[in-house]
Enzyme design. Structure first.
Site, PDB file in Angstrom:
ATOM      1  N   HIS A 193       0.825  -1.217   0.000  1.00 27.28           N
ATOM      2  CA  HIS A 193       0.000   0.000   0.000  1.00 27.28           C
ATOM      3  C   HIS A 193       0.860   1.270   0.000  1.00 27.28           C
ATOM      4  O   HIS A 193       0.408   2.325   0.461  1.00 27.28           O
ATOM      5  CB  HIS A 193      -0.959   0.024   1.197  1.00 27.28           C
ATOM      6  CG  HIS A 193      -1.761  -1.216   1.371  1.00 27.28           C
ATOM      7  ND1 HIS A 193      -2.937  -1.466   0.686  1.00 27.28           N
ATOM      8  CD2 HIS A 193      -1.541  -2.322   2.150  1.00 27.28           C
ATOM      9  CE1 HIS A 193      -3.417  -2.652   1.041  1.00 27.28           C
ATOM     10  NE2 HIS A 193      -2.587  -3.191   1.914  1.00 27.28           N
ATOM     11  N   SER A 244      14.928  20.040 -17.165  1.00 27.08           N
ATOM     12  CA  SER A 244      13.749  20.886 -17.340  1.00 27.08           C
ATOM     13  C   SER A 244      14.100  22.060 -18.250  1.00 27.08           C
ATOM     14  O   SER A 244      15.231  22.541 -18.256  1.00 27.08           O
ATOM     15  CB  SER A 244      13.284  21.406 -15.978  1.00 27.08           C
ATOM     16  OG  SER A 244      12.379  22.484 -16.133  1.00 27.08           O
TER      17      SER A 244
END
Length: 432
Positions: free
Chosen positions: A157, A279
């Site tokens: 999880h 970026s």
């Protein structure tokens, strides 16, 4: 566009209708026109064996087919809008060079079995490539599982759960890609059947030497029923895409792990610089674009599978709907194999960060070990579970390495079973 093979006298062809009918075939067929040429040569030799072609005619056809193959590779011949598709381009070239001899090549065959056999040869090759890259990926994972076993958190999880190790992580993906390589081979074996000689799906009134072409083209068997040859179109492609999709599912999950593990929040892994990009606006960024696109590639394969399945809502026999199977198939394998081809070197180059792995452990991750220890000592497991959940663990007991060594269930960190995986890996056929 050159004269259409099927055009009838007195019938005018509407260019808009023809453009829709041909679709992208002339571009798509570039993918397997070499396979079409190979099968055409085998068909010519088969016609010669039953007396439809003379030896000289067969020799001339095979020579021109070989020259066409070379011209395609060199760029001297381009499959373009002059032709309806790759099949018509081959026949047009033969007629141009050989006249009536070229017009004999289509005796006893249809474009239906022509596209079937070209697709089948292409699929066999692509499944071989799939098996090879899955085998290589499994080998890298297995080698790293055998040589490095750093403690790392195991998650369920996305929450810290128990102590795991890098060796367990590698072993998991090693076994996954062993299975994927085996499945690619099984799919290849299943579709390894020669459809050439089934014509439009009902055979022809000629004693075609189908077993001869099966042997020459390297098929394992002849696809006996002409009707089944048509029924298998799309069905065999789905089997191949399913094998590809199995590998892509594992690639997607592996890419997800690396996407998480390379974040500053985890910091478990460093990727080779060439596998990241920057970026356009933020000078500080190095982005894992490669693994993100690897993760995304499954969508293309799944979409192709859906398209193929929906095209097959048809009765028996050939239907023009089946033309659209090619685009889906080529797109799936183009993107899927393109992503998988980059995986082995990515796996070789990624580096774990031991200090960040060690920092990620907390005492709660040893609670399961404590519960099992109490159960082994005789306490009912549910009581042991309750005690391990509420009683703080002594710091001395929170030892990741000890936890790994104690996990001796088969396949666990203390008994990884790498020898069994190595044995399965060695049984996968190597490159042909």
């Amino acid at each position: 566009m050159s004269d259409l093979l099927w055009q009838k006298p007195g019938v005018e062809v509407d260019p808009r209708i023809q453009a829709f009918l041909a679709g992208g075939d002339v571009l798509l067929d570039r993918e397997f026109i070499q396979d079409d040429i190979t099968a055409s040569a085998a068909h010519a030799r088969g016609l010669a064996r039953i007396g439809i072609l003379t030896d000289d005619e067969c020799t001339a056809l095979c020579r021109e087919l070989s020259l066409l193959s070379a011209d395609l590779l060199s760029g001297d011949f381009v499959l373009d809008e002059r032709f309806e598709d790759g099949h018509s381009a081959i026949e047009s070239r033969l007629v141009e060079r050989l006249g009536d001899t070229g017009r004999k090549i289509h005796t006893g065959r249809s474009r239906n079995d022509q596209v079937l056999v070209a697709t089948r040869l292409w699929l066999k090759r692509k499944l071989g490539e799939l098996q090879a890259v899955c085998r290589e990926s499994a080998e890298v994972c297995l080698q790293r599982a055998e040589t490095e076993a750093l403690p790392m958190p195991g998650y369920t999880h996305l929450q810290r759960a128990v102590v795991s190790s890098t060796a367990m992580w590698w072993a998991g993906f090693a076994e996954a890609f062993i299975d994927n390589a085996v499945r690619a081979g099984q799919a290849r074996d299943w579709i390894d059947a020669n459809p050439l000689g089934t014509a439009a799906g009902y055979g022809v009134n000629l004693p075609l030497d189908r077993e001869g072409s099966t042997k020459e083209l390297g098929f394992a068997r002849t696809q006996v029923s002409p009707i089944y040859a048509q029924l298998s179109r799309g069905k065999f492609e789905i089997a191949a895409v399913d094998a590809l999709g199995a590998a892509m599912l594992d690639l997607r999950r592996l890419a997800w792990d690396l996407s998480l593990f390379t974040t500053a929040e985890f910091g478990f892994v460093g990727l080779p610089p060439q596998y990241t990009t920057g970026s356009s606006i933020m000078p500080n960024k190095r982005n894992p674009d490669l693994v993100e696109l690897m993760r995304a590639t499954y969508a293309s394969v799944a979409a192709a599978r859906t398209e193929l399945e929906n095209l097959l809502s048809l009765p028996s026999g050939y239907h023009r709907d089946l033309q659209y199977t090619k685009g889906a198939l080529f797109h799936a394998f183009g993107r899927g194999l393109g992503a998988l081809a980059l995986l082995p070197n990515l796996l070789r180059g990624l580096q774990w960060k031991p200090e960040r792995l060690a920092q990620a452990f907390d005492d709660g991750m040893f609670a399961t070990d404590k519960a099992v220890e109490l159960a082994v000592a005789g306490l009912p497991f549910r009581e042991a579970y309750r005690l391990a959940a509420v009683e703080p663990l002594p710091k001395a007991g929170a030892d990741p390495q000890a936890s790994l060594e104690a996990r001796v269930s088969p396949g666990g960190s203390g008994a990884l079973g790498l020898a069994a995986l190595r044995q399965r890996f060695d049984a996968i056929p190597g490159p042909a």
